[in-house]
Design an enzyme around this catalytic site. Sequence first.
Site, PDB file in Angstrom:
ATOM      1  N   ASP A  27       0.837  -1.196   0.000  1.00  0.00           N
ATOM      2  CA  ASP A  27       0.000   0.000   0.000  1.00  0.00           C
ATOM      3  C   ASP A  27       0.873   1.248   0.000  1.00  0.00           C
ATOM      4  OD1 ASP A  27      -1.770   2.076   0.477  1.00  0.00           O
ATOM      5  OD2 ASP A  27      -3.038   0.882   1.801  1.00  0.00           O
ATOM      6  N   ASP A  78      -2.005   5.591  -6.174  1.00  0.00           N
ATOM      7  CA  ASP A  78      -2.240   4.763  -4.993  1.00  0.00           C
ATOM      8  C   ASP A  78      -2.418   3.311  -5.405  1.00  0.00           C
ATOM      9  OD1 ASP A  78      -2.884   3.987  -2.359  1.00  0.00           O
ATOM     10  OD2 ASP A  78      -5.014   4.167  -2.797  1.00  0.00           O
TER      11      ASP A  78
END
Length: 371
Positions: free
Chosen positions: A54, A252
């Site tokens: 992440d 992201d």
Amino acid sequence: MQTEDQTRLQYLSSLVARRSVVPIASGRQIIQSPTYIVRAKIGTPPQTLLMAMDTSNDAAWVPCSGCLGCSSTLFASASSTTYKPLGCGAPQCKQVPNPTCGGSACSFNLTYGSSSIAAGLSQDTFTLATDPIPGYTFGCIQKTTGNSMPPQGLLGLGRGSLSLLSQTQNLYQSTFSYCLPSFKSLNFSGSLRLGPVAQPKRIKYTPLLRNPRRSSLYYVNLQAIRVGRTIVNIPPSALAFNPTTGSGTIFDSGTVFTRLVAPAYNAVRDEFRRRVKVPTVTSLGGFDTCYNVPIVAPTITFIFAGMNVTLPPDNILIHSTAGSTTCLAMAAAPDNVNSVLNVIANMQQQNHRLLFDVPNSRLGVARELCT
């Protein structure tokens, strides 16, 4: 056997080239999680966990033995000879969100999607590729609620103080790249390359922007969006970077579908519909531009400062499992406090190499098939 061979060859090439390559897979097929996962080994002797990667989070955390609400795959901290919990006096205790000190141990709480997580701050050896990283600081999860948490933990690739970048600065010089395979892919065919060695030489860059209020996030300057050959009409304020409000555009790896603030999304969607020229548009789930007949999709190009990224149909369209419906795989940002942010998500990143070069404050993108 074929998959094991692939992993073995990546391991051998990492030995030859003195580079660290960590295989990546789509978690959807393997652990029924929408994130992308890497194999990390934790502890001595090493225990393998499939951790979600992440880029918008810093700290790593894993479900530990005795965790309430966690999945069945747990890290047995008691079996590791190098495991140690961190006390309240440790400097890292000030770097985690919402630290609490019950007795001498440092604990912290955080939310991830709709999940809340309580963890004890700990250290142990993490091994990525073939590189052991002794004394890696992470959260040992003791309790979780909700179902957003990646089942085998998370590896934070943000640029804050407890991220992989910060904790391995000497080893990897705050540089990494990854190629995400298709979310339908069944094997570990993608790769996370750590360190400046063996990164692509021919790649276009855009400057990374820094937002002191959201220091983990990788902001870039998105200047315009083209659908087919038309640059769509987006008000400049919808794309502008503003550290005070947090508005702007980020890459992201943890979000699945690209979200654009409403004025930007509506302009892209309307031009997309105009070019597809199929009169019946339906909606499906969170997608508002779907078709029940075969379509020819226009390309969508993100125009950043210094580079353009043109997406082929695989990165733009999603097909229903029955195969009869095709949707534009983007949506408007949810109408809440974070609706100022444009997020270039993992569906749109698939089969591209993204190079995060933090020392030189730049992010590179090049097409690369890794499915």
